[in-house]
Motif scaffolding. Structure first.
Motif, PDB file in Angstrom:
ATOM      1  N   ASP A   1       2.663  27.183  -8.425  1.00  0.00           N
ATOM      2  CA  ASP A   1       1.453  27.969  -8.150  1.00  0.00           C
ATOM      3  C   ASP A   1       0.367  27.113  -7.503  1.00  0.00           C
ATOM      4  O   ASP A   1      -0.359  27.574  -6.617  1.00  0.00           O
TER       5      ASP A   1
ATOM      6  N   ARG B   1       1.315  26.772  -3.880  1.00  0.00           N
ATOM      7  CA  ARG B   1       1.178  28.021  -3.138  1.00  0.00           C
ATOM      8  C   ARG B   1      -0.273  28.404  -2.890  1.00  0.00           C
ATOM      9  O   ARG B   1      -0.585  29.057  -1.887  1.00  0.00           O
ATOM     10  N   THR B   2      -1.172  28.017  -3.798  1.00  0.00           N
ATOM     11  CA  THR B   2      -2.567  28.457  -3.687  1.00  0.00           C
ATOM     12  C   THR B   2      -3.512  27.350  -3.249  1.00  0.00           C
ATOM     13  O   THR B   2      -4.722  27.575  -3.208  1.00  0.00           O
TER      14      THR B   2
END
Length: 248
Positions: A185, A188-189
């Protein structure tokens, strides 16, 4: 102008105010004992002060930088073993952490992207080690919790002809993947939700935004590989009962 945070009275006052407000939140919202945050902050400040003094001397020589990394590795193993609640068997997590660091750091050095100097090796190695420790701790804890909670399923699988390793893997594999989610995560962010430490660090050191992005991408991809390798080894260690909890 260098956009750095300078030590001084203003910084000290700001930190004290933020810690005091944190303690107030603990008390008002009943999140736990109010002294938790102040104690953590005092300990963190003391540790950072000592580390700053040690690193100032250690980073000047490669051998001393490697020694610092070795100490950090030992601390990471001890922390992961404690968090997994596996007793002395948790020391087998040395293998998992070693697998994560052992594949990533050599790749970075051999490629020439990270120079073989203390000032580069310790920060990059430390970031990768920290993320790997977190994933290893989570994976070991989740795996051992799952084995305890679903031991009946393990025994049922063994009665059908599965070995204990195979039976453990059947119940453990679905849960250990959760340990990799924070790292995935974060990758991805990145740039959308957060600006991680490596990126901000390069910017504060007056590097360009492009340099900061390059360093951060190096760290994130290294973390993905290190964490995946460590979690895979952790899963195998739990399946083989090397890392275990004593059932009553």
């Amino acid at each position: 102008m260098h956009a750095t945070v300078e030590p001084g009275v203003e910084l000290a006052v700001l930190c004290v105010v933020m810690v005091a407000l944190t303690a107030a939140c603990y008390r008002v919202a009943r999140l736990g004992p109010a002294p938790v945050a102040p104690r953590a902050a005092i300990r963190g400040a003391a540790q950072l002060g000592i580390v700053a003094l040690v690193l100032a001397a250690a980073l000047a020589q490669l051998w001393s930088a490697v020694l610092v990394l070795a100490v950090m590795f030992a601390a990471a193993v001890a922390t992961a073993a404690q968090r997994s609640s596996a007793g002395w068997s948790g020391m087998w997590l040395t293998v998992a952490l070693g697998a994560g660091i052992g594949v990533v750091v050599p790749l970075m050095l051999i490629s020439g992207v990270v120079p073989l100097t203390g000032v580069a090796l310790v920060p990059i190695g430390g970031i990768v080690l920290g993320g790997t420790m977190t994933a290893t701790s989570l994976a070991a804890r989740r795996a051992l919790d799952t084995v305890e909670q679903r031991w009946g399923e393990v025994e049922a699988a063994m009665s059908l002809g599965f070995t204990e390793r195979e039976a453990r893997l059947e119940v453990v594999r679905p849960s250990v993947g959760d340990a990799l989610l924070p790292g995935v995560d974060q990758t991805r962010t990145v740039g959308l939700v957060t600006l991680p430490g490596a990126f901000v660090g390069v910017l504060l050191a007056s590097g360009s935004a492009l340099q900061a992005a390059a360093v951060q991408m190096l760290v994130l991809t290294g973390l993905l590989l290190a964490q995946a390798s460590a979690v895979a080894v952790t899963t195998e260690l739990v399946a083989r009962s090397k890392v275990r909890r004593t059932r009553r």
